[in-house]
Design a protein around this motif. Structure first.
Motif, PDB file in Angstrom:
ATOM      1  N   ALA A 149      -3.767  -2.531  -6.238  1.00 23.97           N
ATOM      2  CA  ALA A 149      -4.810  -1.867  -7.020  1.00 23.97           C
ATOM      3  C   ALA A 149      -6.123  -1.820  -6.252  1.00 23.97           C
ATOM      4  O   ALA A 149      -6.854  -0.826  -6.299  1.00 23.97           O
ATOM      5  N   LEU A 155      -1.158   1.938  -5.695  1.00 26.19           N
ATOM      6  CA  LEU A 155      -0.191   1.614  -6.735  1.00 26.19           C
ATOM      7  C   LEU A 155       1.015   2.556  -6.713  1.00 26.19           C
ATOM      8  O   LEU A 155       2.119   2.164  -7.108  1.00 26.19           O
ATOM      9  N   TYR A 181      -6.597  -3.603 -11.750  1.00 28.65           N
ATOM     10  CA  TYR A 181      -5.236  -3.129 -12.022  1.00 28.65           C
ATOM     11  C   TYR A 181      -5.183  -2.515 -13.425  1.00 28.65           C
ATOM     12  O   TYR A 181      -5.587  -3.144 -14.411  1.00 28.65           O
TER      13      TYR A 181
END
Length: 362
Positions: free
Chosen positions: A180, A185, A301
């Motif tokens: 992240a 990702l 995240y």
């Protein structure tokens, strides 16, 4: 009657060691050799005893590092020693040779020295068998080592590559946090796909060559089991927090991981629940789970579920592998890391358990 008993004992020893060599070096599947296990455990115990006296991860790792290579060497020597004894008993059974003369006759043939020679046809037949045994066993061992170390290098390459993605020692939440942090990702799918294949290779190599389980990494903070645990935890967290994201590769990586652990557990005779219930308790506490979530949140995240909502889903996945990982980590004295269970003795490691990138202040 004495000669008959000597002959039976010699034949049992020679055949028993022959099947031990065959099962360990030739047959490409898991075979249980009691002789090999006894030798390896005998070599391992004094080193483990010394390692249990220290509270430093680095010292413990240095003490345990030579155990597996030394066990291979002692196993070869033990095979040859028992072949020598078995052939000597056979020599004594078919002749009137004494113990010393029989050992000399057998040793001369087994190690192809040729300085002793019997005149009887029965002795010559046994000498021929012994002369063939020595080079065959040594040759098989020489061929066995390249395959063993090739599997070790394949394992360690991925473990080393993971260090920049998962911290040192590796930790599941750290993987998601770092991906992240650098906005990668979307590349998690590739990571999980690669570790699915890695797990399959590990399952094959570490059940065919069980001694690889004891081979340690070149650094005390690296370990194949902790690396696998971190990837599986990252996969479980991904599924728990992000149900709308692609699931196939993540699920396959998790499945391959705990199938690999179960294969290794079967090879070591470790009992486990083949069908655990998703609500079964974990040793990992909810507070420890929240510490990992905090690390992920700190690096941005994205989460579609709250920690309270994600916890039952994460627990349902982790229950499949937590017990096996904790047991194996205890057995091999793996480097301590978050979410990896207890060890034989409390240890101190110099590297942070949860590495935090230190950025220059602008």
């Amino acid at each position: 009657m004495l000669r008959v008993l000597l002959g039976i004992a010699g034949a049992v020893i020679v055949l028993g060691i022959f099947f031990s060599v065959l099962g360990t070096l030739v047959i490409p599947r898991l075979t249980r050799s009691s002789f090999t296990r006894v030798v390896q455990r005998t070599v391992h115990r004094p080193f483990q005893w010394m390692a249990d006296l220290t509270h430093s991860a680095e010292v413990k790792d240095r003490l345990l590092a030579p155990v597996a290579p030394l066990a291979i060497l002692i196993t070869l020597i033990s095979w040859l020693a028992f072949f020598l004894l078995g052939y000597a008993l056979l020599e004594a059974a078919v002749s009137r040779l004494g113990v010393r003369a029989a050992l000399t006759e057998a040793g001369s043939s087994l190690f192809t020295l040729g300085f002793a020679s019997g005149n009887r046809a029965s002795l010559n037949a046994i000498d021929f068998c012994a002369a063939a045994t020595g080079p065959i066993v040594i040759g098989l061992q020489v061929g066995y080592l390249p395959a063993l170390y090739a599997a070790y290098q394949r394992r360690e390459t991925e473990v080393t590559l993971l260090e920049s993605r998962a911290g040192s020692p590796p930790w599941g939440p750290e993987i998601l946090a770092r991906y992240a942090q650098v906005q990668l990702l979307d590349d998690l799918t590739e990571l999980f796909r690669g570790w699915e294949r890695w797990s399959a290779g590990l399952s094959e190599s570490h059940t065919t060559y069980p001694i690889l389980i004891q081979f340690r990494s070149t650094k005390a903070v690296r370990n194949w089991l902790i690396a696998l645990l971190s990837v599986m935890d990252a996969a479980a967290l991904r599924l728990a927090f992000n149900p709308s994201q692609p699931k196939a590769e993540v699920r396959m990586a998790l499945r391959a991981g705990f199938v690999c652990l179960r294969d290794i557990a079967d090879s070591r005779g470790i009992a486990y629940d083949h069908d655990p219930h998703p609500d079964d308790p974990l040793q990992l506490t909810y507070q420890e789970f929240l510490q990992g979530v905090a690390r992920m949140t700190e690096q941005g995240y994205p989460m579609e579920r709250t920690p309270q909502e994600a916890w039952p889903h994460f627990r349902g996945w982790r229950v499949n592998y937590e017990g096996l990982v904790y047991r194996l980590a205890w057995d091999i004295d793996a480097v301590p890391a978050p979410w990896s269970g207890p060890r034989r003795t409390p240890v101190v490691i110099r590297t942070p358990l949860t590495p935090i990138d230190r950025r220059p202040v602008t």
